[in-house]
Motif scaffolding. Structure first.
Motif, PDB file in Angstrom:
ATOM      1  N   GLN A  92       0.865  -1.175   0.000  1.00 25.32           N
ATOM      2  CA  GLN A  92       0.000   0.000   0.000  1.00 25.32           C
ATOM      3  C   GLN A  92       0.903   1.226   0.000  1.00 25.32           C
ATOM      4  O   GLN A  92       1.701   1.412   0.915  1.00 25.32           O
ATOM      5  N   HIS A  93       0.774   2.050  -1.013  1.00 21.26           N
ATOM      6  CA  HIS A  93       1.707   3.157  -1.176  1.00 21.26           C
ATOM      7  C   HIS A  93       0.975   4.482  -1.281  1.00 21.26           C
ATOM      8  O   HIS A  93      -0.022   4.600  -2.012  1.00 21.26           O
ATOM      9  N   GLU A  94       1.487   5.486  -0.563  1.00 21.18           N
ATOM     10  CA  GLU A  94       0.935   6.835  -0.632  1.00 21.18           C
ATOM     11  C   GLU A  94       1.835   7.703  -1.499  1.00 21.18           C
ATOM     12  O   GLU A  94       2.995   7.939  -1.180  1.00 21.18           O
ATOM     13  N   THR A 100      -3.546   7.279  -2.358  1.00 24.93           N
ATOM     14  CA  THR A 100      -2.949   6.004  -1.964  1.00 24.93           C
ATOM     15  C   THR A 100      -3.392   4.928  -2.943  1.00 24.93           C
ATOM     16  O   THR A 100      -4.535   4.932  -3.392  1.00 24.93           O
ATOM     17  N   THR A 102      -2.802   0.585  -4.327  1.00 23.19           N
ATOM     18  CA  THR A 102      -2.232  -0.746  -4.172  1.00 23.19           C
ATOM     19  C   THR A 102      -1.214  -0.945  -5.278  1.00 23.19           C
ATOM     20  O   THR A 102      -1.570  -0.979  -6.462  1.00 23.19           O
ATOM     21  N   TRP A 225      -7.886   2.837  -7.304  1.00 25.05           N
ATOM     22  CA  TRP A 225      -6.900   2.563  -6.265  1.00 25.05           C
ATOM     23  C   TRP A 225      -5.795   1.622  -6.728  1.00 25.05           C
ATOM     24  O   TRP A 225      -5.093   1.041  -5.925  1.00 25.05           O
ATOM     25  N   ARG A 226      -5.653   1.472  -8.035  1.00 23.86           N
ATOM     26  CA  ARG A 226      -4.602   0.613  -8.574  1.00 23.86           C
ATOM     27  C   ARG A 226      -4.082   1.239  -9.865  1.00 23.86           C
ATOM     28  O   ARG A 226      -4.873   1.640 -10.709  1.00 23.86           O
TER      29      ARG A 226
END
Length: 449
Positions: A92-94, A100, A102, A225-226
């Protein structure tokens, strides 16, 4: 995936039992946060015995590299060999506040941890695959046996999910290098699987501060989110070490320090990297530090896809911008194929559109500078999307994003101190200032008719 699961998948339970437990290390990122390292499971071909927990390298032969927003992979000595352990996994990266995703990376981060060693070292690198598909690791630019080059299907079998492979070779060069997959490369690199591999020369260099980061691009569509690995042109985010400004760390130095910045490009675009305030010397690449006769003086250096460049300079006081000079690469999530409203009279448009789209705001008749004012006032875009322009300095909005950060140089920075010193206190009389608010001020010459 537990250590037992990994061993069962790789058929090494008997070996691991004979060798004894392998220590779990805890490293720290540059914020001081603990970062758990994976337990090591050895492949049958290379027995691993119990040894001290890996520690962050502090080899007196070189100045440790400061990886922006990143960290250095610990190693341990085993019979004269430096042992490292990478684990390919989902993370999980911000990218910055409010965005943020995945992603895929190594050891809990994208990019993965920086590997540092010295020319002549023998290294042994374990790679555990905790992804749902096979992978490999290619050591980009390293001189090594063909069977260690990490090309799936060509030089080795792919590392299947749950398996651990080992790479072992002697470092026969020095310079700034990278590692990344050479299996389903378009997808795995688009998701963030990459890292720096720094090989220092045997003889210590006269470098006081050594910084490094990787250039990358992402397609994180609004409200998703990806990252999208199928995009080849219309990217939304441009990053230094997978961070967008203002989440990118500043490069902090002391006045008079000899500073090196190592830049690697694993994006799908070329980037002219520009540093304000100094004329730097381009001193090296994947091929190591060049002979001084080959050094050249620049203020902008293009780092092409798959290339590395080292630049060096003597630090002078101030807050100096460091950025890609492609203007749209210093912006965050951008809308593509949006009509250009510059110069368009939008009188009455807002009220009419709001009947169908509540919250709509017309923007852009006089340029896009008002974008940051709107987002700072709370008029955000789609969920999980960065503002296009952001960042506030001592004199107002900076209207930046993406591949942008600051080199902050001060007279009183202590050796080893990388903490943000705040904004630069300009000496009196050295800041551009207003002399008039009259549009008809002066008599500026114009091109003759």
């Amino acid at each position: 995936m537990s250590r037992r699961d990994i061993m069962l998948a790789t058929g090494t339970v008997a070996l691991a039992s004979a060798a004894g437990p392998v220590s779990r290390a805890v490293a720290q990122d540059h914020s001081g946060h603990a970062m758990p390292m994976p337990a090591e499971a050895a492949p049958a071909a290379t027995p691993v015995v119990e040894g001290p927990a890996p520690t962050s390298p502090r080899d007196g032969r070189y100045t440790p590299v400061r990886t922006l927003n990143g960290w250095t992979l610990p190693y341990r000595m085993n019979g004269g060999v430096k042992e490292f352990h990478l684990i390919a996994e989902e993370v999980q990266h911000e990218f910055g506040a409010g965005s943020t995703a995945t992603c895929w990376g190594y050891n809990g981060s994208t990019p993965g941890p920086t590997i540092e060693a010295v020319e002549g070292d023998r290294v042994r690198i374990f790679v555990t695959n905790a992804l749902g598909e096979h992978t490999t690791v290619h050591w980009h630019g390293l001189i090594l046996p063909a069977g260690m080059d990490g090309i799936g299907g060509l030089t080795q079998p792919p590392i299947q999910p749950g398996e651990t492979y080992v790479y072992e070779f002697t470092l026969r060069q020095h310079g700034t290098h990278m590692y990344h997959p050479h299996a389903d490369e378009m997808t795995q690199m688009a998701y963030g699987m990459m890292g720096l591999f720094i090989i220092h020369p045997r003889q210590r260099e006269a470098i006081d501060r050594d910084f490094a980061f990787l250039l990358h691009n992402w397609a994180l569509h609004p409200g998703t989110w990806r990252p999208d690995p199928a995009v080849m042109v219309d990217f939304d985010l441009w990053t230094f070490n997978s961070k967008v400004f203002p989440a990118i760390e500043p490069l902090v130095a002391r006045t008079g320090d000899r500073v090196r910045i190592r830049v690697g490009n694993l994006s799908m675009w070329n980037h002219p990297v520009h540093l304000h305030g100094v004329e730097f010397l381009v001193t090296g690449s994947d091929g190591g530090r060049w002979p001084q006769s080959q050094w050249r003086r620049e203020v902008t250096e293009t780092v092409s896809v798959g290339q590395m460049r080292d630049i060096e300079f003597t630090a002078v006081p101030g807050d100096w911008a460091l950025h890609c000079h492609m203007a749209h690469h210093t912006m965050n999530a951008m809308g593509h194929d949006v009509p250009n409203p510059t110069g368009v009279d939008q009188t009455g448009v807002e009220a009419r559109v709001r009947k169908m789209l509540p919250g709509y705001m017309p923007m852009g008749r006089e340029g896009m500078a008002e974008h940051q004012d709107h987002t700072d006032a709370g008029h955000q875009g789609p969920v999980n999307t960065m503002p296009m322009m952001t960042g506030r300095g001592p004199f107002g909005n900076m209207e930046m994003g993406g591949m942008f950060t600051l080199v902050k140089v001060r007279d009183d920075v202590a050796p080893g101190d990388y903490g943000d010193p705040g904004w630069y206190d300009h000496p009196p009389g050295t800041v551009a200032s207003r002399v008039s608010t009259d549009r008809n001020f002066g008599s500026p010459p114009r091109r003759p008719a």
